[in-house]
Design an enzyme around this catalytic site. Structure first.
Site, mmCIF file in Angstrom:
data_model
loop_
_atom_site.group_PDB
_atom_site.id
_atom_site.type_symbol
_atom_site.label_atom_id
_atom_site.label_comp_id
_atom_site.label_asym_id
_atom_site.label_seq_id
_atom_site.Cartn_x
_atom_site.Cartn_y
_atom_site.Cartn_z
ATOM 1 N N HIS A 1 0.839 -1.201 0.000
ATOM 2 C CA HIS A 1 0.000 0.000 0.000
ATOM 3 C C HIS A 1 0.879 1.258 0.000
ATOM 4 O O HIS A 1 1.801 1.375 0.803
ATOM 5 C CB HIS A 1 -0.881 -0.041 1.258
ATOM 6 C CG HIS A 1 -1.925 1.024 1.352
ATOM 7 N ND1 HIS A 1 -3.144 0.945 0.704
ATOM 8 C CD2 HIS A 1 -1.946 2.193 2.044
ATOM 9 C CE1 HIS A 1 -3.877 2.019 1.001
ATOM 10 N NE2 HIS A 1 -3.168 2.801 1.804
ATOM 11 N N ASP B 1 0.812 5.385 0.224
ATOM 12 C CA ASP B 1 0.000 6.528 0.640
ATOM 13 C C ASP B 1 0.565 7.822 0.079
ATOM 14 O O ASP B 1 1.655 8.253 0.465
ATOM 15 C CB ASP B 1 -0.025 6.609 2.169
ATOM 16 C CG ASP B 1 -0.907 5.535 2.775
ATOM 17 O OD1 ASP B 1 -2.077 5.445 2.370
ATOM 18 O OD2 ASP B 1 -0.415 4.793 3.641
ATOM 19 N N MET C 1 0.155 11.829 -0.327
ATOM 20 C CA MET C 1 -0.475 12.995 0.325
ATOM 21 C C MET C 1 0.097 14.274 -0.268
ATOM 22 O O MET C 1 1.308 14.373 -0.487
ATOM 23 C CB MET C 1 -0.197 12.969 1.821
ATOM 24 C CG MET C 1 -0.615 11.679 2.499
ATOM 25 S SD MET C 1 -0.238 11.744 4.260
ATOM 26 C CE MET C 1 -0.678 10.077 4.760
ATOM 27 N N HIS D 1 -2.965 4.733 -2.857
ATOM 28 C CA HIS D 1 -4.048 5.464 -2.196
ATOM 29 C C HIS D 1 -3.760 6.959 -2.335
ATOM 30 O O HIS D 1 -2.850 7.484 -1.701
ATOM 31 C CB HIS D 1 -4.070 5.037 -0.717
ATOM 32 C CG HIS D 1 -5.093 5.738 0.115
ATOM 33 N ND1 HIS D 1 -5.076 5.669 1.496
ATOM 34 C CD2 HIS D 1 -6.167 6.503 -0.212
ATOM 35 C CE1 HIS D 1 -6.094 6.371 1.972
ATOM 36 N NE2 HIS D 1 -6.771 6.890 0.958
ATOM 37 N N MET E 1 -4.391 10.502 -1.520
ATOM 38 C CA MET E 1 -5.008 11.485 -0.613
ATOM 39 C C MET E 1 -4.609 12.858 -1.129
ATOM 40 O O MET E 1 -3.836 13.597 -0.515
ATOM 41 C CB MET E 1 -4.531 11.236 0.822
ATOM 42 C CG MET E 1 -5.184 10.006 1.443
ATOM 43 S SD MET E 1 -4.325 9.449 2.927
ATOM 44 C CE MET E 1 -3.013 8.509 2.168
ATOM 45 N N MET F 1 -11.900 4.392 5.193
ATOM 46 C CA MET F 1 -10.955 4.940 6.175
ATOM 47 C C MET F 1 -11.475 4.655 7.576
ATOM 48 O O MET F 1 -12.633 4.937 7.896
ATOM 49 C CB MET F 1 -10.800 6.458 6.002
ATOM 50 C CG MET F 1 -10.033 6.926 4.774
ATOM 51 S SD MET F 1 -8.349 6.302 4.557
ATOM 52 C CE MET F 1 -7.572 6.669 6.122
ATOM 53 N N GLY G 1 -4.262 11.112 6.642
ATOM 54 C CA GLY G 1 -3.194 12.100 6.760
ATOM 55 C C GLY G 1 -2.014 11.651 7.598
ATOM 56 O O GLY G 1 -0.903 12.145 7.410
ATOM 57 N N GLY H 1 -0.106 8.205 9.804
ATOM 58 C CA GLY H 1 -0.060 6.849 10.306
ATOM 59 C C GLY H 1 -0.080 6.872 11.828
ATOM 60 O O GLY H 1 0.012 7.937 12.455
ATOM 61 N N GLY H 2 -0.226 5.709 12.415
ATOM 62 C CA GLY H 2 -0.095 5.577 13.862
ATOM 63 C C GLY H 2 -1.281 6.039 14.678
ATOM 64 O O GLY H 2 -1.169 6.189 15.897
ATOM 65 N N ASP I 1 -8.471 0.928 6.337
ATOM 66 C CA ASP I 1 -7.205 1.650 6.325
ATOM 67 C C ASP I 1 -7.131 2.587 7.524
ATOM 68 O O ASP I 1 -7.858 3.571 7.603
ATOM 69 C CB ASP I 1 -7.082 2.439 5.010
ATOM 70 C CG ASP I 1 -5.711 3.064 4.838
ATOM 71 O OD1 ASP I 1 -4.849 2.880 5.722
ATOM 72 O OD2 ASP I 1 -5.502 3.741 3.813
ATOM 73 N N GLY I 2 -6.235 2.247 8.442
ATOM 74 C CA GLY I 2 -5.979 3.103 9.599
ATOM 75 C C GLY I 2 -6.235 2.391 10.907
ATOM 76 O O GLY I 2 -7.332 1.871 11.143
ATOM 77 N N GLY I 3 -5.195 2.302 11.736
ATOM 78 C CA GLY I 3 -5.363 1.708 13.055
ATOM 79 C C GLY I 3 -5.584 0.208 13.033
ATOM 80 O O GLY I 3 -6.117 -0.357 13.999
ATOM 81 N N GLY J 1 0.204 -0.065 8.579
ATOM 82 C CA GLY J 1 1.450 0.692 8.521
ATOM 83 C C GLY J 1 2.284 0.488 9.750
ATOM 84 O O GLY J 1 3.199 -0.343 9.797
HETATM 85 C C1 DX5 Z 1 -3.521 7.202 6.656
HETATM 86 C C2 DX5 Z 1 -3.082 6.282 5.558
HETATM 87 C C3 DX5 Z 1 -2.847 4.907 6.018
HETATM 88 C C4 DX5 Z 1 -1.723 4.774 7.002
HETATM 89 C C5 DX5 Z 1 -2.146 3.768 8.010
HETATM 90 O O1 DX5 Z 1 -3.822 8.444 6.154
HETATM 91 O O2 DX5 Z 1 -4.044 6.217 4.522
HETATM 92 O O3 DX5 Z 1 -2.663 4.003 4.943
HETATM 93 O O4 DX5 Z 1 -0.506 4.346 6.441
HETATM 94 O O5 DX5 Z 1 -1.206 3.765 9.026
HETATM 95 P P1 DX5 Z 1 -1.459 2.953 10.361
HETATM 96 O O6 DX5 Z 1 -1.568 1.509 9.957
HETATM 97 O O7 DX5 Z 1 -0.236 3.263 11.157
HETATM 98 O O8 DX5 Z 1 -2.718 3.457 10.971
HETATM 99 ZN ZN ZN Z 2 -3.786 4.513 2.967
#
Ligand code: DX5
Ligand code: ZN
Length: 242
Positions: A55, A57, A59, A91, A93, A162, A167, A169-170, A197-199, A219
């Site tokens: 994946h 990302d 931005m 992806h 963004m 989402m 925006g 990670g983590g 995607d996310g968390g 991530g």
């Molecule tokens: C967030 C991204 C995610 C991000 C997820 O804006 O779209 O793909 O990498 O990161 P984790 O897995 O750390 O939440």
């Molecule tokens: Zn993503």
């Protein structure tokens, strides 16, 4: 030759044949959390551990505040992913993603997800992704009504849900996201996978799978670990346990 040296393509050109969209459950490591100073090695580590969906990302500092990476970095991992029979999942963004679809297709994307919130021309953007030879993903932010999909059925190949605000990670999985996944699952055809995607971690992957997710972007739970290969395996087990 990298993508930056090529003339931009126009919409409607076909960049090549994309890998098949996975229909079984897959964990997709997100390189956003990787160590960019050794990106190739990090990608190779998860490919060697069995990951087949990587994946990416992107931005732009407008649709979301940070600026991350673009087509040149995407292209830099393309050969590795291809050599492993993998799938490059981009992806976007970014605002007005339709303007950038062709360059990511050229950089090796197998799928490109575009946000419904990022353009007044979402149908056109999805069409541009397919015309570029990629699988089209419709991405929804956590605050976007699920009715956004109503007029787009048949125009996308997978749904990116989402489960944090885009925006960064983590972040922590937003509670109740599994209900959104379940509601989407009930209105989408069975061959349209839902990507969360996310968390996503060993605790949230199971409930996401139970709600009907098929693709699990991860991530920090993979690359934030001292041992990304084991972390990947742990997530696969969690996603497949239910
Ligand atoms: C967030 C991204 C995610 C991000 C997820 O804006 O779209 O793909 O990498 O990161 P984790 O897995 O750390 O939440
Ligand atoms: Zn993503």
């Amino acid at each position: 030759r990298g993508p930056l040296r090529r003339a931009p393509r126009r919409f409607g050109t076909v960049a090549g044949v994309s890998a098949d969209l996975p229909q079984d459950r897959r964990v997709a490591p997100s390189i956003l959390a990787a160590d960019f100073s050794r990106l190739g090695d990090q990608v190779q580590t998860v490919l060697d551990a069995g990951a087949r969906v990587i994946h990416v990302d992107v931005m732009d500092g407008h649709f979301v505040p940070p600026i991350s990476i673009g087509a040149a970095v995407t292209a830099s991992i393309q050969e590795r992913v291809r050599a492993a029979n993998g799938f490059l999942d981009v992806h976007l963004m970014i605002e007005n993603p339709e303007r950038h679809v062709a360059e990511f297709a050229e950089a090796g994307a197998d799928s490109i997800a575009v946000h419904v919130e990022a353009t007044p021309h979402i149908h056109f953007a999805l069409q541009a992704v397919r015309e570029a030879g990629c699988h089209a993903g419709l991405a929804l932010n956590p605050g976007t009504p699920l009715s956004a999909v109503d007029s787009l059925h048949g125009s996308f190949d997978f749904l990116l849900c989402m489960t944090v605000n885009p925006g960064w990670g983590g972040q922590k999985w937003i509670p109740g996201s599994e209900d959104r996944v379940a509601a989407l699952r009930s209105v989408l055809p069975s061959d349209v996978p839902i990507e969360v995607d996310g968390g996503v971690d060993a605790d949230t992957a199971g409930p996401a799978a139970a709600a009907g997710a098929g693709l699990f972007v991860a991530g920090s739970s993979v690359f934030g670990s001292d041992d990304p290969a084991s972390a990947y395996a742990e997530l696969v087990a969690a996603a497949q346990a239910v």
